[in-house]
Design a protein around this motif. Structure first.
Motif, PDB file in Angstrom:
ATOM      1  N   LEU A   1      43.148  50.894  18.415  1.00  0.00           N
ATOM      2  CA  LEU A   1      42.972  51.765  19.587  1.00  0.00           C
ATOM      3  C   LEU A   1      44.250  52.564  19.843  1.00  0.00           C
ATOM      4  CD1 LEU A   1      41.333  49.235  22.108  1.00  0.00           C
ATOM      5  CD2 LEU A   1      40.176  50.694  20.443  1.00  0.00           C
TER       6      LEU A   1
ATOM      7  N   HIS B   1      24.907  38.842  24.635  1.00  0.00           N
ATOM      8  CA  HIS B   1      25.852  39.721  25.315  1.00  0.00           C
ATOM      9  C   HIS B   1      25.152  40.540  26.390  1.00  0.00           C
ATOM     10  CE1 HIS B   1      28.001  43.555  25.953  1.00  0.00           C
ATOM     11  NE2 HIS B   1      29.019  42.736  26.092  1.00  0.00           N
TER      12      HIS B   1
ATOM     13  N   ARG C   1      26.186  40.524  30.215  1.00  0.00           N
ATOM     14  CA  ARG C   1      26.721  41.788  30.737  1.00  0.00           C
ATOM     15  C   ARG C   1      25.926  42.213  31.981  1.00  0.00           C
ATOM     16  NH1 ARG C   1      31.005  45.662  29.185  1.00  0.00           N
ATOM     17  NH2 ARG C   1      30.424  47.449  30.391  1.00  0.00           N
TER      18      ARG C   1
ATOM     19  N   PHE D   1      29.898  42.738  39.719  1.00  0.00           N
ATOM     20  CA  PHE D   1      30.998  43.708  39.914  1.00  0.00           C
ATOM     21  C   PHE D   1      30.497  44.896  40.741  1.00  0.00           C
ATOM     22  CE2 PHE D   1      33.589  41.976  36.531  1.00  0.00           C
ATOM     23  CZ  PHE D   1      34.841  42.466  36.798  1.00  0.00           C
TER      24      PHE D   1
ATOM     25  N   HIS E   1      30.828  46.880  24.603  1.00  0.00           N
ATOM     26  CA  HIS E   1      31.896  46.053  25.175  1.00  0.00           C
ATOM     27  C   HIS E   1      32.870  46.859  26.028  1.00  0.00           C
ATOM     28  CE1 HIS E   1      30.842  42.280  23.207  1.00  0.00           C
ATOM     29  NE2 HIS E   1      30.510  43.017  22.156  1.00  0.00           N
ATOM     30  N   PHE E   2      32.521  48.112  26.359  1.00  0.00           N
ATOM     31  CA  PHE E   2      33.421  48.916  27.198  1.00  0.00           C
ATOM     32  C   PHE E   2      33.848  48.073  28.410  1.00  0.00           C
ATOM     33  CE2 PHE E   2      34.436  51.782  30.678  1.00  0.00           C
ATOM     34  CZ  PHE E   2      35.329  52.648  30.070  1.00  0.00           C
TER      35      PHE E   2
ATOM     36  N   SER F   1      38.259  50.550  25.254  1.00  0.00           N
ATOM     37  CA  SER F   1      37.298  50.316  24.174  1.00  0.00           C
ATOM     38  C   SER F   1      36.107  51.270  24.308  1.00  0.00           C
ATOM     39  CB  SER F   1      36.876  48.838  24.174  1.00  0.00           C
ATOM     40  OG  SER F   1      36.089  48.541  23.056  1.00  0.00           O
TER      41      SER F   1
ATOM     42  N   VAL G   1      42.662  39.710  41.009  1.00  0.00           N
ATOM     43  CA  VAL G   1      41.570  39.049  40.287  1.00  0.00           C
ATOM     44  C   VAL G   1      41.183  37.745  40.995  1.00  0.00           C
ATOM     45  CG1 VAL G   1      42.682  37.683  38.464  1.00  0.00           C
ATOM     46  CG2 VAL G   1      40.676  38.990  37.934  1.00  0.00           C
TER      47      VAL G   1
ATOM     48  N   LEU H   1      49.667  47.685  32.082  1.00  0.00           N
ATOM     49  CA  LEU H   1      49.492  49.089  32.473  1.00  0.00           C
ATOM     50  C   LEU H   1      50.511  49.477  33.549  1.00  0.00           C
ATOM     51  CD1 LEU H   1      48.018  51.814  32.739  1.00  0.00           C
ATOM     52  CD2 LEU H   1      46.348  50.692  34.223  1.00  0.00           C
TER      53      LEU H   1
ATOM     54  N   LEU I   1      38.972  38.868  43.690  1.00  0.00           N
ATOM     55  CA  LEU I   1      37.690  39.271  43.098  1.00  0.00           C
ATOM     56  C   LEU I   1      36.798  38.048  42.831  1.00  0.00           C
ATOM     57  CD1 LEU I   1      36.132  41.659  41.376  1.00  0.00           C
ATOM     58  CD2 LEU I   1      37.184  40.535  39.443  1.00  0.00           C
TER      59      LEU I   1
HETATM   60  C1  HEM Z   1      44.487  48.310  32.263  1.00  0.00           C
HETATM   61  C2  HEM Z   1      43.635  47.357  32.395  1.00  0.00           C
HETATM   62  C3  HEM Z   1      42.594  46.973  31.366  1.00  0.00           C
HETATM   63  C4  HEM Z   1      42.490  47.309  30.046  1.00  0.00           C
HETATM   64  C5  HEM Z   1      43.402  48.215  29.226  1.00  0.00           C
HETATM   65  C6  HEM Z   1      41.304  46.650  29.532  1.00  0.00           C
HETATM   66  C7  HEM Z   1      40.852  46.773  28.230  1.00  0.00           C
HETATM   67  C8  HEM Z   1      39.699  46.201  27.759  1.00  0.00           C
HETATM   68  C9  HEM Z   1      39.199  46.344  26.412  1.00  0.00           C
HETATM   69  C10 HEM Z   1      39.912  47.116  25.293  1.00  0.00           C
HETATM   70  C11 HEM Z   1      38.029  45.653  26.333  1.00  0.00           C
HETATM   71  C12 HEM Z   1      37.075  45.557  25.149  1.00  0.00           C
HETATM   72  C13 HEM Z   1      37.517  44.739  23.974  1.00  0.00           C
HETATM   73  C14 HEM Z   1      36.591  44.922  22.810  1.00  0.00           C
HETATM   74  O1  HEM Z   1      35.974  45.995  22.645  1.00  0.00           O
HETATM   75  O2  HEM Z   1      36.496  43.986  21.980  1.00  0.00           O
HETATM   76  C15 HEM Z   1      37.791  45.069  27.630  1.00  0.00           C
HETATM   77  C16 HEM Z   1      36.695  44.291  27.931  1.00  0.00           C
HETATM   78  C17 HEM Z   1      36.541  43.669  29.141  1.00  0.00           C
HETATM   79  N1  HEM Z   1      37.332  43.803  30.269  1.00  0.00           N
HETATM   80 FE1  HEM Z   1      38.953  44.966  30.450  1.00  0.00          FE
HETATM   81  N2  HEM Z   1      40.732  45.929  30.546  1.00  0.00           N
HETATM   82  C18 HEM Z   1      41.480  46.095  31.689  1.00  0.00           C
HETATM   83  C19 HEM Z   1      41.250  45.552  32.927  1.00  0.00           C
HETATM   84  C20 HEM Z   1      40.217  44.729  33.243  1.00  0.00           C
HETATM   85  C21 HEM Z   1      39.973  44.146  34.535  1.00  0.00           C
HETATM   86  C22 HEM Z   1      40.815  44.412  35.792  1.00  0.00           C
HETATM   87  C23 HEM Z   1      38.875  43.350  34.415  1.00  0.00           C
HETATM   88  C24 HEM Z   1      38.199  42.495  35.441  1.00  0.00           C
HETATM   89  C25 HEM Z   1      38.760  41.874  36.405  1.00  0.00           C
HETATM   90  C26 HEM Z   1      38.395  43.475  33.038  1.00  0.00           C
HETATM   91  C27 HEM Z   1      37.284  42.844  32.532  1.00  0.00           C
HETATM   92  C28 HEM Z   1      36.801  43.022  31.256  1.00  0.00           C
HETATM   93  C29 HEM Z   1      35.606  42.351  30.762  1.00  0.00           C
HETATM   94  C30 HEM Z   1      34.712  41.384  31.533  1.00  0.00           C
HETATM   95  C31 HEM Z   1      35.447  42.759  29.437  1.00  0.00           C
HETATM   96  C32 HEM Z   1      34.364  42.318  28.455  1.00  0.00           C
HETATM   97  C33 HEM Z   1      33.264  43.323  28.423  1.00  0.00           C
HETATM   98  C34 HEM Z   1      32.233  43.006  27.358  1.00  0.00           C
HETATM   99  O3  HEM Z   1      32.521  42.321  26.379  1.00  0.00           O
HETATM  100  O4  HEM Z   1      31.101  43.488  27.529  1.00  0.00           O
HETATM  101  N3  HEM Z   1      39.242  44.319  32.368  1.00  0.00           N
HETATM  102  N4  HEM Z   1      38.810  45.423  28.484  1.00  0.00           N
END
Ligand code: HEM
Length: 404
Positions: free
Chosen positions: A318, A96, A100, A107, A351-352, A347, A151, A251, A154
């Motif tokens: 959550l 990870h 990451r 990004f 994994h934030f 989160s 996206v 959202l 992006l």
């Molecule tokens: C309102 C919009 C969003 C919400 C509520 C959201 C929420 C989340 C949450 C809850 C996680 C973590 C899940 C866990 O802990 O198991 C996460 C991970 C992630 N999100 Fe978002 N996300 C949003 C938008 C986006 C966008 C726009 C992107 C990219 C284009 C993105 C890319 C990612 C990635 C790559 C991860 C994985 C990070 C990791 O595992 O280190 N997210 N997101």
């Protein structure tokens, strides 16, 4: 070690209960009151309160890499199984950490800055198409279209291909529910086969070209130090199609729905657009797009006086943590001035959400433009939700508005 609490079993959280899918917050309130922990499916415990959820999100004794048997149960013998094995979300350190670093580098703030102007143009175009009508569906006319376009920009998917990519991205999103129903397996498989071939071609075209999009950034980072395989690049780029699409779509839909139902809050925001960043945080808290995350227990942990053994699964609510009145005053009320607002919708821990800044920018532009253009916003029919406990997804949010 603490002994496990005795004979009385805590209540059960049932994600398939239609009442939970429609409105989980009364159930969450009951569960939080009854204790910090409740029962889930076989081998699962469910964590209800803010303090426990926030600390468990950062706890290295929990992991995101689920054993093969789980993937087999969830996806059967489909392409989705190998996809979920490779994506950043389901990896633990050190894999990870490597992914990451490489994805995070791609990004870049410069890329987000460049996207911000593009997002403004896209929102202007979408609003221009509905302004004279005086009514719209916030999902179909706004929320469904914008995030996938952003996206695609992006990742670096050419505009001419986006109409072909969008329905497949929507099909891929079906794989992220609690369990992929049999009838959807072929749909997800076909989408994945097509998308893997398509992104694979883009990867080959971009290799060695030093472009400015995220795919080129990942390729550059992959070549620079630790290797990122071609399969990892393709599947993690595809993961962004889900991560940046379904979540941001929900959202935007949730914010529109909440403002239309709370006209005093809409007027306050319209008259004071400086509140938009706080309002976006409140939409995220009030109805989190992702309601639950799962974690494997790698080493025993104690939660609420109970020892949770290795190989059990913890479901962290959550959405319930965001409504815990130990942290948030009057949590059932939408308050666009709420500050501080330490919600957990993105989160926490390693994994934030990697796309949090981008999601905030997108929602900020949407609600900024809505406040500039519309003097009123109201519901014209009941909004329709898609049945899911893990996501707060909307099929339709019909609105009427008066343009300035
Ligand atoms: C309102 C919009 C969003 C919400 C509520 C959201 C929420 C989340 C949450 C809850 C996680 C973590 C899940 C866990 O802990 O198991 C996460 C991970 C992630 N999100 Fe978002 N996300 C949003 C938008 C986006 C966008 C726009 C992107 C990219 C284009 C993105 C890319 C990612 C990635 C790559 C991860 C994985 C990070 C990791 O595992 O280190 N997210 N997101």
């Amino acid at each position: 070690m603490l002994p496990n609490a005795g004979a009385i079993l805590p209540p059960k959280y049932d994600p398939l209960d239609p009442a939970v899918m429609e409105n989980p917050y009364p159930t969450y309130a009951r569960l939080r009151e009854s204790g910090p922990l409740c029962r889930g499916g076989p081998g699962q415990w469910v964590v209800t309160r803010y303090a426990d959820v926030v600390s468990l999100l950062r706890d290295a004794r929990l992991g995101n890499q689920f054993p093969e048997a789980y993937r087999q149960f969830s996806f059967g013998d489909t392409e989705a199984r190998t996809f979920f094995e490779r994506i950043i979300l389901n990896r633990d350190p050190p894999d990870h950490t490597r992914l990451r670093r490489l994805m995070g580098a791609a990004f870049s703030p410069a890329l987000i800055h460049k996207l911000t102007a593009h997002i403004g143009d896209l929102v202007d175009g979408l609003l221009a198409a509905i302004t004279d009508l005086g009514r719209c569906d916030a999902v179909a006319d706004l929320a469904f279209t914008l995030p996938v376009m952003v996206v695609c920009e992006l990742i670096g998917i050419p505009a001419s291909d986006r109409d072909e990519v969008r329905p497949r991205a929507a099909d891929l999103c079906k794989a992220f529910g609690t369990r992929l129903p049999n009838e959807d397996r072929a749909v997800v498989n076909n989408a994945l086969v097509w998308l893997r071939r398509y992104i694979g071609r883009l990867v080959d075209e971009r290799t060695g070209r030093n472009g400015e999009d995220l795919l080129s950034g990942m390729l550059a980072a992959a070549g620079a130090e630790e290797k990122l395989t071609r399969e990892e690049i393709v599947d993690n780029a595809l993961f962004l199609l889900f991560a940046g699409f379904e979540t941001t779509m929900n959202l935007i839909s949730a914010g529109c729905e909440a403002l239309a139902r709370n006209p005093d809050q809409f007027m306050r925001l319209r008259d004071n657009p400086a509140l938009i960043p706080l309002a976006v945080e409140e939409f995220l808290r009030y109805d989190a797009p992702i309601q639950t995350v799962g974690r494997m227990v790698l080493e025993p942990v104690e939660v609420g006086g109970r020892i949770i053994r290795r190989d059990r699964v913890l479901i962290l609510l959550l959405g319930s943590a965001n409504h815990d009145d130990r942290v948030f005053k009057k949590p059932e009320q939408l308050d666009i001035t709420r500050n501080p607002n330490p919600h957990l919708s993105f989160s926490g821990g390693v994994h934030f959400c990697l796309g949090a800044t981008l999601a905030r920018v997108e929602a900020g532009v949407v609600f900024g433009r809505i406040c500039e253009r519309f003097v009123s916003l109201e519901p014209v029919a009941a909004p329709v939700r898609l049945p899911s406990a893990a996501f707060r997804s909307w099929a339709s949010v019909p609105l009427a508005f008066k343009a300035r």
